[in-house]
Structure formats: C-alpha cells, structure tokens
Design an enzyme around this catalytic site. Structure first.
Site, PDB file in Angstrom:
ATOM      1  N   HIS A  84     -37.597  12.821 -24.107  1.00 43.28           N
ATOM      2  CA  HIS A  84     -36.743  13.276 -25.196  1.00 43.28           C
ATOM      3  C   HIS A  84     -37.095  12.604 -26.520  1.00 43.28           C
ATOM      4  CE1 HIS A  84     -33.364  15.537 -23.010  1.00 43.28           C
ATOM      5  NE2 HIS A  84     -34.423  15.455 -22.201  1.00 43.28           N
ATOM      6  N   HIS A 246     -39.428  17.395 -13.390  1.00 43.67           N
ATOM      7  CA  HIS A 246     -38.298  17.647 -12.502  1.00 43.67           C
ATOM      8  C   HIS A 246     -38.603  17.296 -11.051  1.00 43.67           C
ATOM      9  CE1 HIS A 246     -36.188  20.563 -15.512  1.00 43.67           C
ATOM     10  NE2 HIS A 246     -36.392  19.347 -15.982  1.00 43.67           N
TER      11      HIS A 246
END
Length: 727
Positions: A84, A246
């Site tokens: 992020h 993920h």
C-alpha cells in the site's frame, strides 16, 4: 447556533478557488530534523542491511499483545504495508508510491484502504529506532514487506535502498475531486480521469467488492485492468501481484463498521496517533476490522504457494455476507480447510473477494492464472519480479539504487541509458562546440526551447525523464505536440551533424573524447542564454556539466511516454484544450497545471517566477508565437516581461470565449501592445506571484534577474544527473 468547526481559519477556507502555491514550498530543508547537511544516501551506504534483515525476521515471529499477529506471523501485515506504500503510484504524474515514506502522513495514512497500517508502522518502530538516521522509513517499509516474502518462502528478485524520507505531508492537491471517502467522481463513461489510478477516493486500486460495491467479477476485471495499467502494470504483472499477494494473510471484518473509531488524524490525543479503534469485544486479533471482509485466501497463509489459484478454479462460488455486512464469496461444498488466524482448533471454508474472482472470469486473466497454477516456479518468478517493479518503480534509474541486493538486470521502466564509454569534453571543447552551435543557423528561441523541452521532461515524483539520454529525439517524445515535431527533427539533424564532425575529429586525432546529442542540446541552450545576456549588456558564463549519454530507441518505454504526453505546460505557454477548463474550478486551469509542473520540477516560487520571465523574453514559447513575449527586444535576457506585465498603462481584455488568451491595450491610445495567456497574467494577478514579480521588475533588478535565471536554469538542466548526486 453556529458550530465551532464551521469557522473559517485559513485563506483557502475563505477563498477556495485561489491558486495555492503551497506545493512549491514542500520538503523545505528547515523541516528536516537532521539538518541541511544530512545526506541520507551517504548514511544508508554504511547500513548493515543483513543485520536489519535478521532483526526483521525475529520481529515478525514475536506476536505483541497490543496487536496480535495473525497466524503468529506479522509477515502478511508487512506485505500489505509495503504494497500500500508502493501501490498508490500513478503513472501520469508519478505521484504516490514508496519513494519518500509519505504513507506515514495524511492523506494516505487516513485512507480507508489503509486501516490498520498505523499498527504496522508502530510494530516496526523498534527497528527504526535502532538504526536511526541510517535507515529511512521509506526504505524500512519496503524492506519489511520484501523480507516478509522471503521469510515465507519467496525467492526474492532483488532490493534497493535509497528512498529518502519526507517530514511533512505531501499536500499535492489533486488526490481526487471527491469530498467523501469511498466515493467516485473520477469515472466518466467507465474511464478514469487523469491522473488517477484508483477508482475511488481512499482506495489504492479498486473496490474489492466490485464496481460501486456490486459483486460482478467481470466488471471488476475491467476496473482492475484499467487501474493497474494506470500504474504501469500489464496483465501478467497484475495476475502475479494479486495471486502472489493473496497467497498470504487475511481480510478483517469481525463486526459492523459502525463500531469503528476515527482515523489516525482524527483519533483522540490519548491514542497517540493510532486510529480506527474498533469497539467490538477486544477490537484486535479475531475481533479486528480493516476492510469489512472476513476471509483467508489460502490454506497456507504464511507460506508462498498455489492454494489461492487452486481454490479459485477448483470450486464454484456463491455470494455471502461478511459479519460486517460486506458481500464476499464462499466456495460451495468445500471442506473447512482454511486455518483460523488465532484459534488452532478452528477451520474455515475458502473465501474470496469479487476482485479475486475477476482472475477467473476474465478470459485473459484466467489464461495467465491457469498457467501460473500449472507452472508454480514460473508463477513465483513472475510474482518476485512484479513485486520488485511495484516497490521500486518510483525510485528512478538504477543509479539511484544502493545496496548489495540490487539486481544486475535493468528493466525498461528504469529509463535505462547506455554505459558511458568515452571521455567527456573539456572547457576548450565546450567553447568550440558552443561557437559551432551559435553559428549553425539556429536562433536563441529555438536553442532555449529545445533544451528546456528536453530537460523539463524530468519529474521528481518518480525521477523519470530529463535531459540525460536526449529522449526528446526518439519516439514518442519526438512526436509530442508541445515539442514542435517538424522543427525538432530539423534542429536534431543540425546537432547530429555537429556531433559527427566533432567525434570524427577526436577519433582521427586519437582521443577518446566524445560529445553526445544530450550534451549538445543542453549546451546549445546555455550558449543561447549567454548570447541573450550579452545582448542585454551582461557578460555571463552559464554553468554546463558534460557527461550525458544518448539513449537508443530500445531503451524507451514507448507506452509510458505516450501516456504522459503533456496537454498543458505553462512554462512553454502551451495548452492543448483551452475549452476544457473552468475558472470556477482552479484545478482545471492552466495556471494550476503550471504550479503542478513546477512542483514536479522541484521548483520554488521564486524559481518558477524567474524561469517564466526568462523563457518569455527569450521567445521560448509554443510555436514561437507572441503570447507572453512582453518585450520589444525578444531573445534578449531582460526583465521586460515583469516590467510590462505590471505596467498600469496597460489594460487587459479577454480575447477568446474561453478566457485563455488576452490582449493588452495602451490605456491612453487604445493601441494593442501585447498578447498573453492566463499563464502569463497570473504573475500579475496572484498576490504572492506578483510580490516576487515586483522584485524582478524593479529598476535595480536587471543583473539580479539575469543571475537568478541562470541559476534556476542550471538546476533544471541537471535535475536528472544522478551520476553526480549519488557520489
């Protein structure tokens, strides 16, 4: 009764449409607590990076009671932190990204997509504290995510140090037009407005629940492709990053978002900058809220592997609602094979987000995902390489990379340049070449315009572009409208002739000295300025530092440079679409884009003012038109632009329906004296810009004007000379 918070406190509260110059004062040396002599690039070279890596691996396995680690390992949290930090990068202006550690400050630390990352930063504080000035937050954040991947089984492609911290928020105003988080006013007919990469305010990429929260995987795939392309990622990069990222960790949505407290900046003072306090049971561990989804993607959430891809294609999926009320997907008839993050006696069914299933239901993504599933080693390599690109894309050329783990391979997105295999020209050569250029038939306006066009492609946001490489002569920069494609080819051909003659002479004489087109372009501008100053009565020497090389066409990331072709450049008085701006919205105006460009060039307010005034009188304007050339002695380095702009004997009137061009009339005779654009008139209208313009318009400022212009010019010509700065 009027609420206290409705009081107008700042100038921008009273006059929100006033041009704000604050971004030209950012990253002031006075804000750096280490002082103006601090050199992080020197400090980080003394860092024992292996000791930091060892400390990080130990930290990741020590769960803290105040914020317990999911699955007993902080690795997934640090991966999210690094992702992020880097993932807010956007291609069109290079802003966002991980280069300066700005995730620590608003607005980014307060974005809903970053809920919980304040905790990740506090977990890293002991390591930052230990290494102090030798390790920036910007480097530590990316290193933590990269080490986490390695600790959980990924063979890392490489890592570079060299990111310097800022110590104040990045207040670039154009993070988005929305006034509320998780809303979108940037989408028009399915397309994102420039320069945005995220589809909604407060997100890094796309809404994981689907466009507008609608759980439609195919529609989500369209947004994902558009969003990732805006940060320079292709389909393979995208699938590798999503499937690889993920493979680890989980989403958190233990209860309703209504129980979530304010973000870090709005949180109560006793929370000491920790935001989003969750008033549900313990508020941490299994009772955490971050995204509102409650799921774990893989059966091995702390080990890299293919379970994520395997489950995606093995099971059929149906929509369910998370405990927080968000739409997510659960595998039909699947066994409970997913471990619980905190209770070893619990198991769960595989679950996914709408944005995950986009990789299955989009035809092109599915091909790549199935190939990765069938070839795990290829998947791991693709993920490692895409991760490196994600986390290093805004660092600039490899000359900015520091450390023992920098990979040997150079990628096209690093703006590669050939190795310099010749000796640089000396002072006597510079003088000789300067004379040749000035006697070549090219005038002052052409020489200055071409040099500025080459050097001003630089942007500090991701350290791309600049004069080194002379990319302006290569496709697609040689076709940018603002670069005068037809005239540019003629100018470059003259430089090529001068280069060939000089280099052949040197070779024949047995010397290793050579001159590049990149150096000649800058030298031509410097020589033209010296001549223009002489015409104004000043004998000056414009600094010139040789050593640039010439890029070749194979070293140009064509898609990138096509995408970033400017549609506004106030320095050259260029605006492609004058019909598209509105005076009612300052962020659409050419004067705003001028300030935006100045910020990307690291210019201060005085530097911006002086460069505009100098470029105008030198005639370095788009199509060499009369707009902004407020002098009767063009190509002479005088302060006439400021004198005539501030002349109260001139009355300005709009000359078109868009109020972009203006005519200046003599108040007494009514004679048309000057032509200008908004980008010129703003220097007489805006109070701060006028205050500086008045300095240069004064009778005693003629010599100061020349000297200050040369200093600012030299700065821009060398913005990309990392070969000089890194030493």
């Amino acid at each position: 009764m009027k609420e206290k918070n409705s009081r107008k406190r700042w100038i921008t509260d009273w006059w929100p449409n006033r041009l704000n110059l604050k971004i030209l004062r950012q990253d002031c040396p006075n804000s750096n607590p280490y002082g103006i002599d601090y050199n992080y690039l020197k400090e980080v070279k003394t860092l024992d990076i292996d000791a930091v890596i060892k400390d990080l691996k130990e930290l990741m396995r020590k769960s803290q009671d105040w914020w317990p680690a999911d699955f007993g390992h902080y690795g997934p949290l640090f991966i999210r932190l690094a992702w992020h930090s880097a993932g807010s990068y956007r291609m069109y202006d290079g802003r966002g990204g991980a280069k300066d550690g700005s995730l620590r400050f608003p607005p980014r630390i307060n974005w809903p997509d970053n809920i919980g990352l304040d905790k990740a930063l506090r977990l890293l504080w002991p390591i930052k504290k230990k290494y102090g000035k030798k390790l920036s937050w910007a480097d530590l954040i990316i290193l933590a995510g990269t080490v986490a991947l390695e600790d959980m089984g990924v063979k890392i492609y490489g890592f570079a140090l060299g990111r310097e911290d800022i110590f104040e928020p990045d207040e670039s105003p154009d993070w988005g037009p929305e006034e509320e988080m998780l809303t979108s006013e940037r989408m028009n007919e399915g397309l994102l407005d420039k320069p945005y990469a995220a589809t909604e305010m407060g997100l890094i990429y796309v809404n994981p629940a689907g466009p507008g929260g609608v759980p439609d995987p195919k529609a989500s795939a369209k947004e994902i492709r558009m969003s990732f392309a805006r940060m320079g990622m292709n389909d393979e990069d995208t699938v590798a990053l999503i499937a690889g990222g993920h493979a680890f960790g989980k989403c958190h949505g233990a209860a309703s978002e209504n129980k979530l407290g304010p973000d870090p900046s709005f949180s109560p003072i006793e929370q000491q900058g920790l935001g989003w306090k969750f008033k549900h049971k313990s508020g941490k561990g299994s009772d955490t809220f971050t995204s509102g989804f409650e799921l774990t993607w893989s059966s091995t959430p702390t080990r890299f592997g293919i379970p994520y891809l395997k489950f995606m294609f093995e099971y059929e999926w149906e929509i369910e609602t998370s405990p927080a009320g968000k739409a997510q997907w659960v595998a039909k008839d699947a066994p409970e094979i997913i471990p619980d993050a905190h209770d070893p006696n619990k198991k769960h069914k595989p679950r996914m987000l709408t944005a995950d299933l986009a990789l299955r239901y989009d035809e092109e993504y599915a091909k790549i995902a199935r190939r990765f599933l069938e070839k795990p080693e290829e998947f791991e390599k693709a993920f490692a390489k895409a991760w490196f690109k994600l986390t290093h894309r805004d660092m600039g050329p490899k000359t900015c990379y520091i450390g023992k783990y920098v990979p040997e391979e150079t990628s096209i997105w690093q703006d590669p340049l050939p190795e310099k295999d010749f000796e640089s020209i000396e002072e006597k050569d510079i003088k000789k070449l300067k004379e040749k250029i000035l006697n070549s038939g090219l005038n002052i306006s052409q020489l200055v315009y071409t040099a500025w066009s080459s050097a001003s492609t630089f942007r500090n946001s991701d350290r791309r572009g600049g004069a080194n490489g002379a990319r302006i002569r290569l496709y697609p920069l040689n076709e940018w409208e603002v670069n005068h494609p037809d005239k540019l080819s003629q100018i470059i051909s003259i430089y090529e002739r001068i280069q060939t003659e000089f280099n052949q002479e040197q070779k024949k004489a047995g010397y290793k000295k050579r001159v590049s087109i990149a150096d000649l372009i800058v030298l031509g501008g410097c020589g033209a300025i010296e001549l223009a100053a002489k015409k104004a009565g000043f004998e000056v020497n414009v600094p010139f530092t040789p050593g640039r090389v010439d890029a070749n066409q194979e070293q140009i990331e064509v898609g990138f440079y096509k995408a970033i072709e400017p549609y506004a450049d106030g320095f050259r008085n260029y605006l492609k679409y004058p019909e598209r701006f509105s005076e009612e919205d300052i962020y659409t105006t050419p004067e705003y884009f001028l300030v935006d460009k100045a910020n990307l060039l690291t210019l201060t307010v005085p530097e911006t003012v002086i460069l505009i005034g100098g470029l105008r009188v030198l005639g370095a304007v788009y199509k060499y038109q009369k707009y902004g050339i407020l002098t009767n002695k063009p190509e002479t380095l005088t302060n006439d632009f400021f004198i005539n702009l501030l002349d109260m004997g001139i009355e300005w009137k709009a000359a078109d329906d868009y109020r972009y061009t203006f005519d200046g009339y003599d108040r007494k005779s009514g004679e048309l004296k000057w032509k200008a654009t908004r980008t010129d008139l703003i220097f007489g209208h805006h109070d701060e810009l006028r205050a500086v313009s008045e300095v240069y318009a004064s009778d005693d400022a003629k010599e100061k004007f020349v000297n200050d212009f040369i200093k600012a010019w030299d700065k821009v010509m060398n913005l990309d000379r990392f070969d000089l700065k890194i030493k």
